[in-house]
Motif scaffolding. Structure first.
Motif, PDB file in Angstrom:
ATOM      1  N   GLU A  61       0.813  -1.191   0.000  1.00 41.91           N
ATOM      2  CA  GLU A  61       0.000   0.000   0.000  1.00 41.91           C
ATOM      3  C   GLU A  61       0.857   1.255   0.000  1.00 41.91           C
ATOM      4  O   GLU A  61       2.018   1.242   0.393  1.00 41.91           O
ATOM      5  CB  GLU A  61      -0.913   0.005   1.230  1.00 41.91           C
ATOM      6  N   PHE A  62       0.254   2.337  -0.438  1.00 38.30           N
ATOM      7  CA  PHE A  62       0.898   3.649  -0.415  1.00 38.30           C
ATOM      8  C   PHE A  62       1.360   3.987   1.000  1.00 38.30           C
ATOM      9  O   PHE A  62       0.658   3.761   1.976  1.00 38.30           O
ATOM     10  CB  PHE A  62      -0.107   4.696  -0.907  1.00 38.30           C
ATOM     11  N   PHE A  63       2.578   4.484   1.091  1.00 38.84           N
ATOM     12  CA  PHE A  63       3.126   4.869   2.394  1.00 38.84           C
ATOM     13  C   PHE A  63       3.356   6.370   2.402  1.00 38.84           C
ATOM     14  O   PHE A  63       4.104   6.890   1.567  1.00 38.84           O
ATOM     15  CB  PHE A  63       4.442   4.141   2.648  1.00 38.84           C
ATOM     16  N   ASP A  64       2.704   7.058   3.300  1.00 40.25           N
ATOM     17  CA  ASP A  64       2.781   8.512   3.346  1.00 40.25           C
ATOM     18  C   ASP A  64       3.856   8.960   4.335  1.00 40.25           C
ATOM     19  O   ASP A  64       3.663   8.935   5.547  1.00 40.25           O
ATOM     20  CB  ASP A  64       1.425   9.095   3.748  1.00 40.25           C
ATOM     21  N   TYR A  65       4.996   9.374   3.808  1.00 43.65           N
ATOM     22  CA  TYR A  65       6.076   9.853   4.664  1.00 43.65           C
ATOM     23  C   TYR A  65       5.675  11.069   5.476  1.00 43.65           C
ATOM     24  O   TYR A  65       6.203  11.317   6.556  1.00 43.65           O
ATOM     25  CB  TYR A  65       7.295  10.212   3.809  1.00 43.65           C
ATOM     26  N   TRP A  66       4.740  11.846   4.948  1.00 42.06           N
ATOM     27  CA  TRP A  66       4.435  13.126   5.569  1.00 42.06           C
ATOM     28  C   TRP A  66       3.474  13.002   6.751  1.00 42.06           C
ATOM     29  O   TRP A  66       3.253  13.968   7.471  1.00 42.06           O
ATOM     30  CB  TRP A  66       3.845  14.069   4.527  1.00 42.06           C
ATOM     31  N   ALA A  67       2.918  11.825   6.964  1.00 41.00           N
ATOM     32  CA  ALA A  67       1.953  11.658   8.052  1.00 41.00           C
ATOM     33  C   ALA A  67       2.570  11.932   9.418  1.00 41.00           C
ATOM     34  O   ALA A  67       1.868  12.281  10.367  1.00 41.00           O
ATOM     35  CB  ALA A  67       1.366  10.250   8.022  1.00 41.00           C
ATOM     36  N   VAL A  68       3.879  11.809   9.536  1.00 36.64           N
ATOM     37  CA  VAL A  68       4.534  12.007  10.831  1.00 36.64           C
ATOM     38  C   VAL A  68       4.368  13.432  11.334  1.00 36.64           C
ATOM     39  O   VAL A  68       4.486  13.696  12.534  1.00 36.64           O
ATOM     40  CB  VAL A  68       6.025  11.629  10.736  1.00 36.64           C
ATOM     41  N   ILE A  69       4.051  14.362  10.434  1.00 35.33           N
ATOM     42  CA  ILE A  69       3.932  15.748  10.878  1.00 35.33           C
ATOM     43  C   ILE A  69       2.802  15.936  11.877  1.00 35.33           C
ATOM     44  O   ILE A  69       2.779  16.895  12.650  1.00 35.33           O
ATOM     45  CB  ILE A  69       3.769  16.686   9.658  1.00 35.33           C
ATOM     46  N   LYS A  70       1.855  15.015  11.912  1.00 46.09           N
ATOM     47  CA  LYS A  70       0.780  15.085  12.905  1.00 46.09           C
ATOM     48  C   LYS A  70       1.339  15.062  14.325  1.00 46.09           C
ATOM     49  O   LYS A  70       0.718  15.561  15.263  1.00 46.09           O
ATOM     50  CB  LYS A  70      -0.176  13.917  12.734  1.00 46.09           C
ATOM     51  N   TYR A  71       2.507  14.438  14.475  1.00 46.80           N
ATOM     52  CA  TYR A  71       3.084  14.248  15.809  1.00 46.80           C
ATOM     53  C   TYR A  71       4.306  15.127  16.031  1.00 46.80           C
ATOM     54  O   TYR A  71       4.996  15.002  17.041  1.00 46.80           O
ATOM     55  CB  TYR A  71       3.467  12.781  15.981  1.00 46.80           C
ATOM     56  N   ALA A  72       4.587  16.028  15.084  1.00 48.73           N
ATOM     57  CA  ALA A  72       5.803  16.835  15.157  1.00 48.73           C
ATOM     58  C   ALA A  72       5.577  18.116  15.952  1.00 48.73           C
ATOM     59  O   ALA A  72       4.449  18.554  16.165  1.00 48.73           O
ATOM     60  CB  ALA A  72       6.276  17.178  13.749  1.00 48.73           C
ATOM     61  N   SER A  73       6.659  18.722  16.366  1.00 46.47           N
ATOM     62  CA  SER A  73       6.636  19.991  17.096  1.00 46.47           C
ATOM     63  C   SER A  73       7.315  21.081  16.260  1.00 46.47           C
ATOM     64  O   SER A  73       8.326  20.819  15.587  1.00 46.47           O
ATOM     65  CB  SER A  73       7.363  19.858  18.436  1.00 46.47           C
ATOM     66  N   TYR A  74       6.787  22.276  16.334  1.00 44.87           N
ATOM     67  CA  TYR A  74       7.371  23.398  15.596  1.00 44.87           C
ATOM     68  C   TYR A  74       8.679  23.811  16.244  1.00 44.87           C
ATOM     69  O   TYR A  74       8.761  23.978  17.462  1.00 44.87           O
ATOM     70  CB  TYR A  74       6.397  24.574  15.587  1.00 44.87           C
ATOM     71  N   VAL A  75       9.736  23.985  15.426  1.00 44.38           N
ATOM     72  CA  VAL A  75      11.049  24.321  15.991  1.00 44.38           C
ATOM     73  C   VAL A  75      11.637  25.601  15.421  1.00 44.38           C
ATOM     74  O   VAL A  75      12.724  26.009  15.818  1.00 44.38           O
ATOM     75  CB  VAL A  75      12.056  23.160  15.788  1.00 44.38           C
ATOM     76  N   GLY A  76      10.937  26.265  14.473  1.00 42.96           N
ATOM     77  CA  GLY A  76      11.458  27.524  13.966  1.00 42.96           C
ATOM     78  C   GLY A  76      11.436  27.583  12.443  1.00 42.96           C
ATOM     79  O   GLY A  76      10.837  26.749  11.772  1.00 42.96           O
ATOM     80  N   THR A  77      12.122  28.585  11.916  1.00 40.53           N
ATOM     81  CA  THR A  77      12.163  28.782  10.473  1.00 40.53           C
ATOM     82  C   THR A  77      13.383  28.094   9.877  1.00 40.53           C
ATOM     83  O   THR A  77      14.332  27.745  10.572  1.00 40.53           O
ATOM     84  CB  THR A  77      12.188  30.276  10.131  1.00 40.53           C
ATOM     85  N   SER A  78      13.348  27.931   8.557  1.00 39.10           N
ATOM     86  CA  SER A  78      14.457  27.266   7.874  1.00 39.10           C
ATOM     87  C   SER A  78      14.519  27.738   6.431  1.00 39.10           C
ATOM     88  O   SER A  78      13.569  28.328   5.904  1.00 39.10           O
ATOM     89  CB  SER A  78      14.286  25.748   7.916  1.00 39.10           C
ATOM     90  N   GLU A  79      15.628  27.465   5.776  1.00 43.01           N
ATOM     91  CA  GLU A  79      15.814  27.748   4.357  1.00 43.01           C
ATOM     92  C   GLU A  79      16.497  26.534   3.719  1.00 43.01           C
ATOM     93  O   GLU A  79      17.688  26.561   3.403  1.00 43.01           O
ATOM     94  CB  GLU A  79      16.650  29.008   4.146  1.00 43.01           C
ATOM     95  N   PRO A  80      15.748  25.439   3.518  1.00 38.50           N
ATOM     96  CA  PRO A  80      16.345  24.200   3.021  1.00 38.50           C
ATOM     97  C   PRO A  80      16.858  24.294   1.590  1.00 38.50           C
ATOM     98  O   PRO A  80      17.737  23.542   1.189  1.00 38.50           O
ATOM     99  CB  PRO A  80      15.203  23.191   3.124  1.00 38.50           C
TER     100      PRO A  80
END
Length: 363
Positions: A61-80
Protein backbone atom coordinates in the motif's frame (compact mmCIF):
# COMPACT_ATOMS: atom_id res chain seq x y z
CA UNK A 1 3.80 31.55 10.71
CA UNK A 2 2.68 28.32 12.35
CA UNK A 3 3.71 28.13 15.97
CA UNK A 4 1.37 25.63 17.59
CA UNK A 5 1.94 21.96 16.80
CA UNK A 6 1.80 19.69 13.79
CA UNK A 7 -1.65 18.26 14.43
CA UNK A 8 -3.66 20.76 12.41
CA UNK A 9 -1.08 20.84 9.64
CA UNK A 10 -1.07 17.06 9.58
CA UNK A 11 -4.77 17.01 8.81
CA UNK A 12 -4.24 19.06 5.66
CA UNK A 13 -5.16 17.01 2.59
CA UNK A 14 -1.78 17.64 0.99
CA UNK A 15 -0.06 15.77 3.80
CA UNK A 16 -2.41 12.89 4.47
CA UNK A 17 -2.53 9.46 2.88
CA UNK A 18 -5.63 10.14 0.81
CA UNK A 19 -3.19 10.75 -2.02
CA UNK A 20 -2.68 7.52 -3.91
CA UNK A 21 0.29 8.64 -6.00
CA UNK A 22 3.49 10.25 -4.86
CA UNK A 23 6.97 10.56 -6.19
CA UNK A 24 9.82 11.44 -3.89
CA UNK A 25 12.21 12.72 -6.50
CA UNK A 26 15.42 12.49 -4.52
CA UNK A 27 16.67 10.66 -1.49
CA UNK A 28 20.25 10.62 -0.32
CA UNK A 29 21.51 7.97 2.06
CA UNK A 30 25.01 7.20 3.14
CA UNK A 31 27.01 4.12 4.01
CA UNK A 32 30.53 4.70 5.23
CA UNK A 33 30.61 8.03 3.38
CA UNK A 34 29.40 6.61 0.06
CA UNK A 35 26.29 8.19 -1.48
CA UNK A 36 23.26 6.01 -2.10
CA UNK A 37 20.86 7.93 -4.35
CA UNK A 38 17.24 6.82 -4.34
CA UNK A 39 14.12 7.67 -6.34
CA UNK A 40 10.75 6.31 -5.26
CA UNK A 41 7.35 6.22 -6.91
CA UNK A 42 4.17 5.06 -5.17
CA UNK A 43 0.73 4.29 -6.46
CA UNK A 44 -2.16 2.63 -4.64
CA UNK A 45 -0.74 -0.89 -5.00
CA UNK A 46 2.99 -0.72 -5.68
CA UNK A 47 6.24 0.99 -4.89
CA UNK A 48 9.05 1.37 -7.38
CA UNK A 49 12.41 2.15 -5.82
CA UNK A 50 15.48 3.11 -7.80
CA UNK A 51 18.58 2.63 -5.65
CA UNK A 52 21.72 4.06 -7.30
CA UNK A 53 20.04 3.32 -10.62
CA UNK A 54 18.87 -0.20 -9.70
CA UNK A 55 15.08 -0.41 -9.88
CA UNK A 56 13.01 -2.85 -7.82
CA UNK A 57 9.24 -3.23 -7.71
CA UNK A 58 7.47 -3.87 -4.42
CA UNK A 59 3.86 -4.76 -3.77
CA UNK A 60 2.23 -2.86 -0.97
CA UNK A 61 0.00 0.00 0.00
CA UNK A 62 0.90 3.65 -0.42
CA UNK A 63 3.13 4.87 2.39
CA UNK A 64 2.78 8.51 3.35
CA UNK A 65 6.08 9.85 4.66
CA UNK A 66 4.44 13.13 5.57
CA UNK A 67 1.95 11.66 8.05
CA UNK A 68 4.53 12.01 10.83
CA UNK A 69 3.93 15.75 10.88
CA UNK A 70 0.78 15.08 12.91
CA UNK A 71 3.08 14.25 15.81
CA UNK A 72 5.80 16.83 15.16
CA UNK A 73 6.64 19.99 17.10
CA UNK A 74 7.37 23.40 15.60
CA UNK A 75 11.05 24.32 15.99
CA UNK A 76 11.46 27.52 13.97
CA UNK A 77 12.16 28.78 10.47
CA UNK A 78 14.46 27.27 7.87
CA UNK A 79 15.81 27.75 4.36
CA UNK A 80 16.35 24.20 3.02
CA UNK A 81 16.73 25.48 -0.54
CA UNK A 82 18.25 28.83 -1.55
CA UNK A 83 15.63 31.56 -1.21
CA UNK A 84 12.90 29.15 -0.04
CA UNK A 85 11.63 30.30 3.35
CA UNK A 86 10.03 27.53 5.39
CA UNK A 87 8.70 26.58 8.78
CA UNK A 88 10.37 23.54 10.29
CA UNK A 89 8.77 20.73 12.30
CA UNK A 90 10.59 17.97 14.15
CA UNK A 91 9.71 14.50 15.45
CA UNK A 92 12.16 12.48 17.55
CA UNK A 93 12.12 8.94 18.86
CA UNK A 94 14.74 6.95 20.70
CA UNK A 95 15.32 3.70 22.55
CA UNK A 96 18.52 2.03 23.78
CA UNK A 97 20.87 1.64 20.81
CA UNK A 98 18.63 3.49 18.35
CA UNK A 99 17.43 7.01 17.70
CA UNK A 100 15.39 8.59 14.93
CA UNK A 101 15.00 12.25 14.11
CA UNK A 102 12.71 13.63 11.40
CA UNK A 103 12.43 17.23 10.27
CA UNK A 104 9.83 18.48 7.81
CA UNK A 105 10.02 21.86 6.06
CA UNK A 106 6.89 23.55 4.62
CA UNK A 107 6.54 26.86 2.79
CA UNK A 108 5.89 29.84 5.03
CA UNK A 109 3.75 31.43 2.33
CA UNK A 110 1.60 28.33 1.85
CA UNK A 111 1.50 25.75 4.64
CA UNK A 112 -0.02 23.16 2.31
CA UNK A 113 3.23 22.90 0.35
CA UNK A 114 5.84 20.51 1.75
CA UNK A 115 9.40 21.18 0.62
CA UNK A 116 11.88 18.87 2.32
CA UNK A 117 11.82 15.80 4.53
CA UNK A 118 14.98 14.79 6.40
CA UNK A 119 15.25 11.60 8.40
CA UNK A 120 18.28 10.43 10.36
CA UNK A 121 18.60 7.01 11.95
CA UNK A 122 21.45 6.55 14.37
CA UNK A 123 22.74 3.26 15.76
CA UNK A 124 26.26 2.42 16.90
CA UNK A 125 28.56 2.13 13.83
CA UNK A 126 25.87 3.34 11.42
CA UNK A 127 24.32 6.68 10.58
CA UNK A 128 21.91 6.91 7.67
CA UNK A 129 20.46 10.22 6.52
CA UNK A 130 17.80 10.63 3.84
CA UNK A 131 16.58 13.79 2.14
CA UNK A 132 13.29 13.57 0.28
CA UNK A 133 12.10 16.45 -1.89
CA UNK A 134 8.50 16.60 -3.03
CA UNK A 135 8.38 16.41 -6.80
CA UNK A 136 8.27 19.89 -8.39
CA UNK A 137 6.68 21.92 -9.85
CA UNK A 138 4.25 22.94 -7.13
CA UNK A 139 1.42 23.15 -9.68
CA UNK A 140 1.33 19.33 -9.66
CA UNK A 141 -0.42 19.56 -6.29
CA UNK A 142 -4.09 20.14 -6.85
CA UNK A 143 -6.69 19.77 -4.10
CA UNK A 144 -4.60 17.23 -2.24
CA UNK A 145 -3.88 15.03 -5.27
CA UNK A 146 -0.70 14.56 -7.22
CA UNK A 147 -1.02 14.08 -10.95
CA UNK A 148 0.33 10.94 -12.53
CA UNK A 149 4.08 11.22 -12.88
CA UNK A 150 6.59 9.01 -14.60
CA UNK A 151 8.50 6.21 -12.96
CA UNK A 152 12.23 6.66 -12.29
CA UNK A 153 14.22 6.27 -15.52
CA UNK A 154 15.90 3.08 -14.35
CA UNK A 155 12.45 1.53 -13.85
CA UNK A 156 11.51 2.36 -17.43
CA UNK A 157 14.44 0.51 -18.98
CA UNK A 158 14.32 -2.56 -16.72
CA UNK A 159 17.08 -4.86 -15.44
CA UNK A 160 19.82 -6.20 -17.68
CA UNK A 161 22.56 -8.83 -17.88
CA UNK A 162 26.28 -8.15 -17.79
CA UNK A 163 28.42 -9.47 -20.65
CA UNK A 164 28.37 -13.24 -20.96
CA UNK A 165 30.61 -14.85 -18.38
CA UNK A 166 31.92 -18.38 -17.85
CA UNK A 167 30.47 -21.07 -15.63
CA UNK A 168 32.92 -21.40 -12.78
CA UNK A 169 33.12 -22.19 -9.06
CA UNK A 170 32.59 -19.13 -6.86
CA UNK A 171 33.35 -18.99 -3.15
CA UNK A 172 30.36 -17.56 -1.28
CA UNK A 173 29.85 -16.74 2.39
CA UNK A 174 26.53 -16.76 4.21
CA UNK A 175 25.92 -15.42 7.73
CA UNK A 176 22.80 -17.25 8.92
CA UNK A 177 20.90 -19.10 11.65
CA UNK A 178 22.00 -22.67 12.27
CA UNK A 179 18.44 -23.81 11.51
CA UNK A 180 18.76 -22.95 7.81
CA UNK A 181 21.70 -23.85 5.56
CA UNK A 182 19.84 -23.57 2.25
CA UNK A 183 21.01 -21.09 -0.38
CA UNK A 184 17.68 -21.00 -2.24
CA UNK A 185 16.34 -17.44 -2.37
CA UNK A 186 19.22 -16.21 -0.25
CA UNK A 187 21.79 -13.45 -0.43
CA UNK A 188 25.45 -14.40 -0.11
CA UNK A 189 28.74 -12.54 -0.51
CA UNK A 190 32.47 -12.92 -0.92
CA UNK A 191 34.62 -12.68 2.21
CA UNK A 192 34.95 -8.91 2.12
CA UNK A 193 31.33 -8.38 1.14
CA UNK A 194 29.95 -10.38 4.04
CA UNK A 195 32.40 -8.70 6.40
CA UNK A 196 30.91 -5.30 5.51
CA UNK A 197 27.50 -6.60 6.60
CA UNK A 198 28.53 -8.75 9.55
CA UNK A 199 30.59 -6.06 11.29
CA UNK A 200 27.61 -3.85 12.10
CA UNK A 201 25.18 -6.76 12.48
CA UNK A 202 27.30 -8.59 15.06
CA UNK A 203 28.45 -5.44 16.85
CA UNK A 204 24.87 -4.24 17.26
CA UNK A 205 23.42 -7.73 17.83
CA UNK A 206 20.65 -6.99 15.35
CA UNK A 207 20.19 -10.65 14.34
CA UNK A 208 20.80 -12.68 17.51
CA UNK A 209 19.54 -15.91 15.91
CA UNK A 210 22.27 -15.69 13.25
CA UNK A 211 24.77 -17.87 15.07
CA UNK A 212 26.93 -19.38 12.29
CA UNK A 213 28.81 -18.40 9.14
CA UNK A 214 29.29 -20.86 6.27
CA UNK A 215 31.62 -20.87 3.30
CA UNK A 216 30.27 -22.61 0.18
CA UNK A 217 31.64 -23.38 -3.26
CA UNK A 218 28.89 -22.64 -5.78
CA UNK A 219 29.17 -23.53 -9.46
CA UNK A 220 27.85 -20.35 -11.04
CA UNK A 221 26.89 -18.93 -14.40
CA UNK A 222 28.69 -15.59 -14.09
CA UNK A 223 26.56 -13.80 -16.66
CA UNK A 224 25.45 -11.60 -13.81
CA UNK A 225 21.91 -10.30 -13.46
CA UNK A 226 20.57 -7.53 -11.25
CA UNK A 227 21.06 -8.12 -7.53
CA UNK A 228 17.85 -9.13 -5.78
CA UNK A 229 16.93 -8.50 -2.16
CA UNK A 230 16.23 -11.96 -0.74
CA UNK A 231 14.35 -12.12 2.55
CA UNK A 232 11.94 -14.63 4.06
CA UNK A 233 12.70 -17.17 1.31
CA UNK A 234 11.73 -14.88 -1.55
CA UNK A 235 13.75 -12.56 -3.79
CA UNK A 236 12.69 -9.14 -5.05
CA UNK A 237 14.14 -7.03 -7.83
CA UNK A 238 16.34 -9.45 -9.73
CA UNK A 239 16.02 -11.26 -13.04
CA UNK A 240 14.16 -14.57 -12.75
CA UNK A 241 16.65 -17.41 -12.49
CA UNK A 242 19.78 -15.27 -12.85
CA UNK A 243 22.48 -15.03 -10.20
CA UNK A 244 22.45 -11.39 -9.10
CA UNK A 245 25.51 -9.37 -8.21
CA UNK A 246 26.38 -5.94 -6.83
CA UNK A 247 29.12 -4.24 -4.84
CA UNK A 248 28.45 -4.20 -1.10
CA UNK A 249 25.52 -1.91 -0.28
CA UNK A 250 25.25 -1.08 -4.00
CA UNK A 251 27.44 1.95 -3.42
CA UNK A 252 28.21 2.76 -7.07
CA UNK A 253 26.05 3.52 -10.10
CA UNK A 254 23.74 0.62 -10.95
CA UNK A 255 25.07 -1.11 -7.86
CA UNK A 256 28.35 -1.96 -9.54
CA UNK A 257 26.60 -5.00 -11.03
CA UNK A 258 29.23 -5.50 -13.74
CA UNK A 259 32.20 -3.75 -12.10
CA UNK A 260 35.41 -5.74 -12.15
CA UNK A 261 37.25 -3.69 -9.52
CA UNK A 262 35.81 -4.94 -6.24
CA UNK A 263 38.85 -4.56 -3.98
CA UNK A 264 37.44 -1.65 -1.98
CA UNK A 265 33.93 -2.95 -1.28
CA UNK A 266 33.62 -6.69 -1.84
CA UNK A 267 30.65 -8.29 -3.62
CA UNK A 268 27.12 -9.41 -2.75
CA UNK A 269 25.21 -12.14 -4.62
CA UNK A 270 21.58 -13.27 -4.88
CA UNK A 271 20.60 -16.87 -5.61
CA UNK A 272 16.99 -17.20 -6.83
CA UNK A 273 15.34 -20.57 -6.42
CA UNK A 274 14.34 -20.60 -10.10
CA UNK A 275 18.01 -20.74 -11.10
CA UNK A 276 19.04 -23.67 -8.90
CA UNK A 277 20.13 -26.79 -10.80
CA UNK A 278 18.14 -29.92 -9.97
CA UNK A 279 17.73 -33.48 -11.24
CA UNK A 280 21.35 -33.89 -12.21
CA UNK A 281 21.62 -30.69 -14.25
CA UNK A 282 24.52 -28.23 -14.10
CA UNK A 283 24.86 -24.56 -15.12
CA UNK A 284 26.90 -25.50 -18.19
CA UNK A 285 24.71 -28.28 -19.63
CA UNK A 286 22.26 -26.08 -21.54
CA UNK A 287 19.36 -26.73 -19.15
CA UNK A 288 19.08 -23.05 -18.24
CA UNK A 289 19.88 -23.41 -14.54
CA UNK A 290 22.45 -20.93 -13.25
CA UNK A 291 23.84 -22.16 -9.92
CA UNK A 292 24.41 -25.26 -7.81
CA UNK A 293 26.11 -25.95 -4.50
CA UNK A 294 29.26 -27.95 -5.08
CA UNK A 295 30.42 -28.16 -1.51
CA UNK A 296 29.91 -26.74 1.93
CA UNK A 297 33.51 -25.89 2.78
CA UNK A 298 33.29 -24.94 6.44
CA UNK A 299 30.86 -23.61 9.03
CA UNK A 300 32.05 -21.62 12.06
CA UNK A 301 30.32 -20.19 15.11
CA UNK A 302 29.74 -16.47 15.49
CA UNK A 303 30.78 -16.91 19.12
CA UNK A 304 34.19 -18.07 17.90
CA UNK A 305 34.51 -14.99 15.71
CA UNK A 306 33.89 -12.84 18.75
CA UNK A 307 36.55 -14.70 20.74
CA UNK A 308 39.27 -14.37 18.09
CA UNK A 309 38.82 -10.59 17.82
CA UNK A 310 36.64 -10.13 14.75
CA UNK A 311 34.54 -7.38 16.35
CA UNK A 312 37.67 -5.58 17.57
CA UNK A 313 38.95 -5.68 13.99
CA UNK A 314 35.68 -4.10 12.81
CA UNK A 315 36.15 -1.31 15.34
CA UNK A 316 39.75 -0.83 14.20
CA UNK A 317 38.47 -0.50 10.63
CA UNK A 318 36.03 2.17 11.76
CA UNK A 319 33.18 0.27 10.08
CA UNK A 320 34.17 1.76 6.73
CA UNK A 321 35.48 0.36 3.46
CA UNK A 322 37.66 -1.53 2.76
CA UNK A 323 37.22 -3.33 6.12
CA UNK A 324 40.78 -4.62 5.73
CA UNK A 325 41.47 -5.88 9.27
CA UNK A 326 38.06 -7.48 9.76
CA UNK A 327 38.15 -9.16 6.34
CA UNK A 328 41.55 -10.62 7.23
CA UNK A 329 40.11 -11.85 10.53
CA UNK A 330 37.22 -13.62 8.81
CA UNK A 331 39.62 -15.09 6.26
CA UNK A 332 41.81 -16.54 9.02
CA UNK A 333 38.76 -17.94 10.80
CA UNK A 334 38.01 -20.07 7.75
CA UNK A 335 41.63 -20.82 6.85
CA UNK A 336 42.63 -22.21 10.26
CA UNK A 337 40.95 -24.35 12.91
CA UNK A 338 43.19 -23.27 15.78
CA UNK A 339 42.04 -20.12 17.62
CA UNK A 340 45.67 -19.49 18.54
CA UNK A 341 46.24 -18.78 14.83
CA UNK A 342 43.09 -16.71 14.50
CA UNK A 343 41.08 -19.68 13.27
CA UNK A 344 37.77 -21.25 14.22
CA UNK A 345 37.08 -24.99 14.42
CA UNK A 346 34.49 -26.33 11.97
CA UNK A 347 30.95 -27.00 13.15
CA UNK A 348 29.38 -30.36 12.31
CA UNK A 349 26.23 -29.25 10.53
CA UNK A 350 24.98 -32.66 9.37
CA UNK A 351 24.32 -31.13 5.96
CA UNK A 352 27.21 -32.59 3.97
CA UNK A 353 25.25 -35.65 2.82
CA UNK A 354 22.35 -33.52 1.62
CA UNK A 355 24.64 -31.21 -0.32
CA UNK A 356 26.71 -34.03 -1.80
CA UNK A 357 23.58 -35.68 -3.13
CA UNK A 358 22.91 -32.60 -5.30
CA UNK A 359 26.46 -31.77 -6.26
CA UNK A 360 29.31 -32.89 -8.45
CA UNK A 361 33.07 -32.62 -7.79
CA UNK A 362 34.69 -29.22 -8.14
CA UNK A 363 35.65 -28.68 -11.81
Amino acid sequence: MLTTNGAALGQNSTFNNNRTKQKNSYVSEEHAGDPLLIEMYYDDEHQWQSYNGVCRLYTGEFFDYWAVIKYASYVGTSEPLPGVQCDRWRFSYSKPGFSENITVDVLQSDSTRPVQYNITFEVPTWTKTSFIYVYPPWSMFEAGKVKDISYPKSCQKGPYFCDEGPVEPVSMIRYHPSTDYSLRNKNTADLQGDTTFMCSAIYNNVQPDYDVVTQYTVLTNTTWGQYALCNHDSCNGGIAGAVGRELSYGVTFEGGQCDTNTSRTGVWYSLPEEGECTEGHTPDDGSGCTWMVVREEKTILVECLKKIGFVEACVADGFVFPYAASTASLSDAFAYDDPARGGCPPVDTNTALRLRSRARPTP
